[in-house]
Design a protein around this motif. Structure first.
Motif, short mmCIF file in Angstrom:
data_model
loop_
_atom_site.label_atom_id
_atom_site.label_comp_id
_atom_site.label_asym_id
_atom_site.label_seq_id
_atom_site.Cartn_x
_atom_site.Cartn_y
_atom_site.Cartn_z
N TYR A 214 2.40 5.43 -0.41
CA TYR A 214 2.58 4.72 0.86
C TYR A 214 1.53 5.17 1.89
O TYR A 214 0.96 4.35 2.62
CB TYR A 214 3.99 4.99 1.38
CG TYR A 214 4.41 4.12 2.54
CD1 TYR A 214 4.97 2.86 2.32
CD2 TYR A 214 4.29 4.56 3.86
CE1 TYR A 214 5.39 2.06 3.38
CE2 TYR A 214 4.71 3.77 4.92
CZ TYR A 214 5.25 2.52 4.67
OH TYR A 214 5.66 1.74 5.72
N HIS B 204 5.08 -2.95 8.74
CA HIS B 204 5.80 -1.90 8.02
C HIS B 204 6.68 -1.04 8.91
O HIS B 204 7.72 -0.52 8.47
CB HIS B 204 4.82 -1.03 7.23
CG HIS B 204 3.94 -0.16 8.08
ND1 HIS B 204 4.25 1.13 8.37
CD2 HIS B 204 2.76 -0.42 8.71
CE1 HIS B 204 3.29 1.66 9.12
NE2 HIS B 204 2.39 0.73 9.36
N PRO C 276 7.35 -4.56 -2.84
CA PRO C 276 7.27 -4.34 -1.40
C PRO C 276 5.88 -4.49 -0.82
O PRO C 276 5.74 -4.70 0.39
CB PRO C 276 7.77 -2.89 -1.24
CG PRO C 276 7.59 -2.26 -2.57
CD PRO C 276 7.77 -3.35 -3.57
N VAL C 277 4.84 -4.43 -1.66
CA VAL C 277 3.47 -4.50 -1.17
C VAL C 277 2.82 -5.86 -1.42
O VAL C 277 2.19 -6.43 -0.54
CB VAL C 277 2.61 -3.38 -1.79
CG1 VAL C 277 1.14 -3.54 -1.41
CG2 VAL C 277 3.13 -2.02 -1.34
N LEU D 34 5.04 -5.28 4.88
CA LEU D 34 5.91 -5.06 3.72
C LEU D 34 6.75 -6.30 3.43
O LEU D 34 7.07 -7.08 4.33
CB LEU D 34 6.84 -3.87 3.97
CG LEU D 34 6.27 -2.46 3.88
CD1 LEU D 34 7.38 -1.45 4.11
CD2 LEU D 34 5.60 -2.22 2.55
N ARG E 10 13.10 2.59 2.92
CA ARG E 10 12.70 1.46 3.77
C ARG E 10 13.90 0.52 3.85
O ARG E 10 14.56 0.28 2.84
CB ARG E 10 11.51 0.71 3.18
CG ARG E 10 10.22 1.52 2.96
CD ARG E 10 9.41 1.72 4.24
NE ARG E 10 9.99 2.73 5.13
CZ ARG E 10 9.51 2.99 6.36
NH1 ARG E 10 8.47 2.30 6.81
NH2 ARG E 10 10.08 3.92 7.09
#
Length: 339
Positions: free
Chosen positions: A55, A75, A164-165, A64, A39
């Motif tokens: 994911y 995302h 990232p989440v 994200l 990413r």
């Protein structure tokens, strides 16, 4: 509108939707041998990696966080450049076939020759072979991180502050990761060939690295202690007002926590370790504010030091490794004391 019947696709691309409807092309993004894929932040352009299976299980409307700068976006905005090239290649394959089809239809709809124009058109067609999609060859992960809150696995290639989440990482995770980075930096220098080490040592790189480590561990504790105190104490701002950089000073910082009703770090860590921490903190002060030159304040804090006023402190690798170990124990005790 376009018809996706007889549309030839390379491996990794698939047209989706019913014939006669607008065509969407679904392009696969391959994972690496560890099951991770890249990413890339659309803001700072840095790359991180995520577990592909985890994911896929996330919501379709996922947003994200960039693990480095904290930029947050939908995302699909986090495609890496190599992934983007793969998607563009798939779209190009489709476009070339559509152009070829329409051109062929236009030519076939005209007479093959015209008396007035004297022009004759002849068309020879060959079976279209779509160009293969480019592969993905991005930097592989070195170590997997797991978010302590959402349990998502991810890998980074630099200092980071976010999952990232779920966003901002807990202060304790940031602190321990920073200490691991300092340990890895010491190990990386130690693993260099002897010839290279000799050159770097002569240029002062090793000494600079050791000084940086001493300064870093104090900064780690300052950030962690401040974050924990402000999160746990309702009137934290009032308690720290007028006390300067109190989280840089071990005894005043500990007294602050005790006055707020938390445990005393000193007996929890033990006298010997606490004295080593005081020595490290005193060394950091002279490195940062006095170019490492010993002054009377340092000797008051470290009365057993063999150094004399005016001498320059010389750090060592062993001193730094011990400082990291002691600081890790301090961080863990800070966190445990507030539970």
């Amino acid at each position: 509108m376009s018809d996706n019947r007889n549309f030839k696709v390379p491996d990794g691309a698939e047209p989706v939707g019913r014939p006669g409807k607008q065509v969407r092309i679904q392009v696969s993004i391959p994972s690496d041998g560890d099951g991770f894929f890249g990413r890339q932040c659309p803001d700072c352009s840095l790359i991180f990696r995520m577990d592909m299976q985890q994911y896929k299980a996330l919501p379709d409307d996922l947003t994200l966080w960039c693990v480095y700068c904290g930029h947050r976006a939908e995302h699909s905005n986090f495609l890496t450049q190599q992934q983007r090239n793969r998607v563009i290649q798939a779209a190009g394959n489709y476009g070339m076939q559509q152009v070829s089809r329409r051109l062929g239809k236009a030519i076939r709809s005209r007479p093959s020759g015209s008396r007035r124009s004297g022009v004759s058109i002849s068309v020879t067609t060959k079976p279209y072979r779509p160009r293969p999609l480019p592969g993905i060859n991005e930097e592989r992960l070195v170590r997997v991180r797991t978010c302590p809150d959402c349990q998502i696995d991810y890998a980074v290639f630099g200092e980071h502050r976010y999952c990232p989440v779920c966003g901002q990482l807990p202060a304790a995770s940031v602190a321990l990761d920073a200490l691991q980075a300092d340990t890895a930096r010491l190990a990386a220098l130690d693993a260099l060939p002897n010839e290279t080490k000799a050159l770097l040592r002569e240029q002062g790189v090793f000494t600079r690295n050791w000084v940086d480590t001493v300064e870093n561990v104090v900064g780690v504790v300052e950030a962690l202690a401040s974050a924990l105190f402000h999160a746990a104490v309702p009137d934290a701002e009032k308690r720290v007002k007028g006390k300067g950089a109190i989280f840089q000073r071990l005894d005043p910082m500990t007294d602050l926590f005790v006055d707020a009703g938390f445990c005393d770090l000193r007996p929890a860590l033990g006298h010997e370790r606490w004295q080593r921490l005081l020595t490290t903190w005193a060394a950091r002060h002279v490195f940062t504010h006095n170019d490492g030159i010993v002054d009377d304040k340092y000797l008051v804090k470290v009365p057993n030091s063999p150094a004399r006023t005016g001498q320059r402190l010389v750090p060592t690798e062993d001193m730094c490794r011990q400082a990291i170990e002691d600081t890790k124990a301090l961080c863990e005790t800070l966190v445990d004391g507030l539970r």
